[in-house]
Design a protein around this motif. Structure first.
Motif, PDB file in Angstrom:
ATOM      1  N   LYS A  24       0.722  -1.333   0.081  1.00  0.00           N
ATOM      2  CA  LYS A  24      -0.048  -0.076   0.062  1.00  0.00           C
ATOM      3  C   LYS A  24       0.868   1.149  -0.043  1.00  0.00           C
ATOM      4  O   LYS A  24       0.583   2.256  -0.779  1.00  0.00           O
ATOM      5  CB  LYS A  24      -1.053  -0.075   1.088  1.00  0.00           C
ATOM      6  CG  LYS A  24      -2.212  -1.155   1.059  1.00  0.00           C
ATOM      7  CD  LYS A  24      -2.903  -1.185   2.130  1.00  0.00           C
ATOM      8  CE  LYS A  24      -4.132  -2.266   1.971  1.00  0.00           C
ATOM      9  NZ  LYS A  24      -5.003  -2.466   3.114  1.00  0.00           N
ATOM     10  N   PRO A  25       1.943   1.355   0.780  1.00  0.00           N
ATOM     11  CA  PRO A  25       2.835   2.510   0.478  1.00  0.00           C
ATOM     12  C   PRO A  25       3.399   2.941  -0.840  1.00  0.00           C
ATOM     13  O   PRO A  25       3.306   3.853  -1.269  1.00  0.00           O
ATOM     14  CB  PRO A  25       4.037   2.362   1.522  1.00  0.00           C
ATOM     15  CG  PRO A  25       3.233   1.384   2.473  1.00  0.00           C
ATOM     16  CD  PRO A  25       2.300   0.500   1.665  1.00  0.00           C
ATOM     17  N   THR A  26       3.543   1.790  -1.526  1.00  0.00           N
ATOM     18  CA  THR A  26       3.896   2.077  -2.823  1.00  0.00           C
ATOM     19  C   THR A  26       2.892   2.433  -3.454  1.00  0.00           C
ATOM     20  O   THR A  26       3.070   3.360  -4.539  1.00  0.00           O
ATOM     21  CB  THR A  26       4.530   0.705  -3.528  1.00  0.00           C
ATOM     22  OG1 THR A  26       5.826   0.271  -2.682  1.00  0.00           O
ATOM     23  CG2 THR A  26       4.982   1.094  -4.825  1.00  0.00           C
ATOM     24  N   LEU A  27       1.681   1.960  -3.350  1.00  0.00           N
ATOM     25  CA  LEU A  27       0.399   2.458  -4.240  1.00  0.00           C
ATOM     26  C   LEU A  27       0.219   3.959  -3.981  1.00  0.00           C
ATOM     27  O   LEU A  27      -0.134   4.634  -5.062  1.00  0.00           O
ATOM     28  CB  LEU A  27      -0.770   1.671  -3.926  1.00  0.00           C
ATOM     29  CG  LEU A  27      -0.980   0.321  -4.774  1.00  0.00           C
ATOM     30  CD1 LEU A  27      -2.169  -0.310  -4.388  1.00  0.00           C
ATOM     31  CD2 LEU A  27      -1.348   0.792  -6.156  1.00  0.00           C
ATOM     32  N   ASP A  28       0.241   4.349  -2.549  1.00  0.00           N
ATOM     33  CA  ASP A  28       0.073   5.708  -2.410  1.00  0.00           C
ATOM     34  C   ASP A  28       1.002   6.736  -2.955  1.00  0.00           C
ATOM     35  O   ASP A  28       0.713   7.685  -3.230  1.00  0.00           O
ATOM     36  CB  ASP A  28       0.197   5.684  -0.747  1.00  0.00           C
ATOM     37  CG  ASP A  28      -0.954   5.240  -0.040  1.00  0.00           C
ATOM     38  OD1 ASP A  28      -1.954   4.793  -0.579  1.00  0.00           O
ATOM     39  OD2 ASP A  28      -0.889   4.911   1.251  1.00  0.00           O
TER      40      ASP A  28
END
Length: 207
Positions: A24-28
């Motif tokens: 999720k951090p990479t998606l964000d």
């Protein structure tokens, strides 16, 4: 991001949430890239430059939709994915999520779930025919409920695609390939159901 998501094929089901949290951090971070494009592309020039990042955008859609499905068992809409990737209405003439790229991302999710499907439905007592690049890891999981759940999700997606009037282009050809994915799924569901290995009843039987 995609490399991390590939681990779902050999990750125990109770460890999948932590795996998804790591993505999720990479998606964000895609929001920063979207903002950068919005301030770089001239006004009303989206269609001139979009092919430069369409493949990367489809990959981001794939990741966003797959994470949402594995987290909630729901399909992320195009609006939800656009928001997650940081798309803003006032930027639509410079950067936006075209329907075509969203649909390409959905098909990639189906392809990935078929691989996950084959792996999740396997154990030492059941060896499916070789049907994915992950077949060699399939005997380590033995989650027999997962295939039925994925089958129902994929069938719903297939029905939705069938309602679209697709042109004879790459998207159409990729949609046609879903028929082979459906056949693989039906074979596994049949075997799992016949052996009574799953506690989940397939509510969308194939006619």
């Amino acid at each position: 991001m995609v490399g991390v998501l590939n681990r779902i094929h050999f990750t125990p089901s109770d460890a999948v949430p932590a795996l998804l949290d790591s993505v999720k951090p990479t998606l964000d971070s895609c929001r920063e890239v979207t903002a950068g494009l919005a301030f770089t592309v001239p006004e009303n020039q989206f269609w001139r430059w979009k092919d430069m990042w369409s493949n990367s955008l489809r990959t981001a859609v794939f990741a966003a939709v797959l994470v949402e499905y594995l987290s909630s068992r729901e399909l992320a809409s195009i609006q939800q994915v656009s928001e997650q990737l940081g798309m803003k209405e006032e930027w639509k003439d410079r950067v936006t999520l075209p329907v075509e790229d969203y649909l390409h991302g959905l098909i990639s999710v189906v392809n990935e779930l078929v691989c996950f499907y084959a792996a999740a439905s396997s154990s030492a007592s059941y060896s499916p025919k070789p049907q994915s690049r992950l077949a060699v890891n399939s005997v380590t999981l033995g989650n027999f409920d997962e295939p039925i759940k994925i089958s129902m999700f994929v069938k719903d997606l297939f029905v939705g695609f069938s309602m679209l009037n697709l042109k004879n282009d790459t998207l159409r050809r990729r949609f046609d390939s879903l028929k082979y994915d459906m056949k693989k799924i039906e074979e596994v569901v049949y075997d799992v159901s016949l052996r009574k290995l799953s506690t989940v009843s397939p509510v969308n039987p194939t006619s």
